[in-house]
Design a protein around this motif. Structure first.
Motif, PDB file in Angstrom:
ATOM      1  N   ILE A 196       6.188  -0.475 -26.792  1.00  0.00           N
ATOM      2  CA  ILE A 196       4.807  -0.538 -26.160  1.00  0.00           C
ATOM      3  C   ILE A 196       4.160   0.858 -26.283  1.00  0.00           C
ATOM      4  N   ARG A 197       4.954   2.061 -26.048  1.00  0.00           N
ATOM      5  CA  ARG A 197       4.818   3.368 -26.479  1.00  0.00           C
ATOM      6  C   ARG A 197       5.162   3.817 -27.784  1.00  0.00           C
ATOM      7  N   GLY A 198       6.002   2.742 -28.492  1.00  0.00           N
ATOM      8  CA  GLY A 198       6.519   3.293 -29.751  1.00  0.00           C
ATOM      9  C   GLY A 198       7.413   4.493 -29.668  1.00  0.00           C
ATOM     10  N   GLY A 199       7.754   4.881 -31.042  1.00  0.00           N
ATOM     11  CA  GLY A 199       8.581   5.945 -31.303  1.00  0.00           C
ATOM     12  C   GLY A 199       7.625   7.135 -31.459  1.00  0.00           C
ATOM     13  N   LEU A 200       8.164   8.321 -31.507  1.00  0.00           N
ATOM     14  CA  LEU A 200       7.751   9.585 -31.727  1.00  0.00           C
ATOM     15  C   LEU A 200       7.434   9.601 -33.210  1.00  0.00           C
ATOM     16  N   ASN A 201       6.041  10.044 -33.899  1.00  0.00           N
ATOM     17  CA  ASN A 201       5.909  10.410 -35.118  1.00  0.00           C
ATOM     18  C   ASN A 201       6.436  11.686 -35.361  1.00  0.00           C
ATOM     19  N   GLU A 202       7.747  11.829 -36.086  1.00  0.00           N
ATOM     20  CA  GLU A 202       8.250  12.991 -36.246  1.00  0.00           C
ATOM     21  C   GLU A 202       7.778  13.868 -37.145  1.00  0.00           C
ATOM     22  N   ARG A 257      15.219   8.628 -28.661  1.00  0.00           N
ATOM     23  CA  ARG A 257      14.396   7.489 -28.420  1.00  0.00           C
ATOM     24  C   ARG A 257      13.969   6.801 -29.502  1.00  0.00           C
ATOM     25  N   ASN A 258      13.538   7.633 -30.773  1.00  0.00           N
ATOM     26  CA  ASN A 258      13.252   7.022 -31.988  1.00  0.00           C
ATOM     27  C   ASN A 258      14.629   6.439 -32.532  1.00  0.00           C
ATOM     28  N   ARG A 259      15.935   6.797 -32.491  1.00  0.00           N
ATOM     29  CA  ARG A 259      17.023   6.448 -32.936  1.00  0.00           C
ATOM     30  C   ARG A 259      17.557   5.070 -32.101  1.00  0.00           C
ATOM     31  N   ILE A 260      17.250   5.457 -30.840  1.00  0.00           N
ATOM     32  CA  ILE A 260      17.662   3.928 -30.049  1.00  0.00           C
ATOM     33  C   ILE A 260      16.727   2.736 -30.346  1.00  0.00           C
ATOM     34  N   ILE A 261      15.459   3.083 -30.785  1.00  0.00           N
ATOM     35  CA  ILE A 261      14.342   2.008 -31.226  1.00  0.00           C
ATOM     36  C   ILE A 261      15.037   1.600 -32.353  1.00  0.00           C
ATOM     37  N   GLU A 262      15.278   2.496 -33.525  1.00  0.00           N
ATOM     38  CA  GLU A 262      16.096   1.925 -34.825  1.00  0.00           C
ATOM     39  C   GLU A 262      17.196   1.140 -34.425  1.00  0.00           C
ATOM     40  N   VAL A 263      18.087   1.640 -33.719  1.00  0.00           N
ATOM     41  CA  VAL A 263      19.398   0.749 -33.466  1.00  0.00           C
ATOM     42  C   VAL A 263      19.048  -0.632 -32.914  1.00  0.00           C
TER      43      VAL A 263
END
Length: 159
Positions: free
Chosen positions: A115-121, A16-22
């Protein structure tokens, strides 16, 4: 925890984080020159294709997020089908209808996913432990992992 295998839930949150970054890259024409058209199109396919897209379900991806990803993917497919096999320079794509639709749909999808944002890894102990293990192994072979940057409310307003 077996440090050699990432739990499925965490894997999908990281995807999900990678999708947001792309989507951030595709939504920002200022970054296009740096990445190039080929890479911009290929980055999406690294994380989303016709098979993978069906795996992105609740709870890691809400129904609205699933719809946004699917809608973006459909625009991406049309852009790929209507972009020359030999990618022209980015400046030549700036007036391409399909390229402009790709940018616009990336912005729409990014707003929904933000809206939910990315996971803080780095904040979750399970994730932190896994990242520490991976970073240690990666640093031994010279690779570096870069955690994602959270999108700000100002960036959302600017889209």
């Amino acid at each position: 925890m077996n440090s050699n295998k990432i739990p499925t839930k965490i894997l999908y949150l990281r995807i999900r984080n990678r999708i947001i970054e792309v989507l951030k890259v595709i939504a920002d024409p200022a970054l296009h020159e740096w990445f190039g058209g080929d890479e911009i199109l290929c980055m999406w396919e690294d994380w989303v294709d016709d098979r993978k897209i069906s795996e992105y379900t609740d709870p890691e991806f809400s129904k609205e997020e699933q719809t946004a990803i699917l809608e973006f993917h459909e625009v991406w497919v049309r852009a790929c089908e209507n972009t020359p096999q030999v990618m022209p320079p980015i400046r030549a794509l700036k007036n391409n209808t399909y390229w402009l639709q790709l940018i616009e749909q990336a912005r729409k999808a990014l707003i929904i996913l933000s809206i939910r944002g990315g996971l803080n890894e780095e904040s979750d102990p399970v994730i932190s432990h896994y990242i520490d293990d991976v970073c240690t192994k990666k640093s031994e072979i010279g690779n570096v992992l870069v955690p994602p940057r959270e999108i700000t409310s100002t960036e959302i307003k600017d889209l």
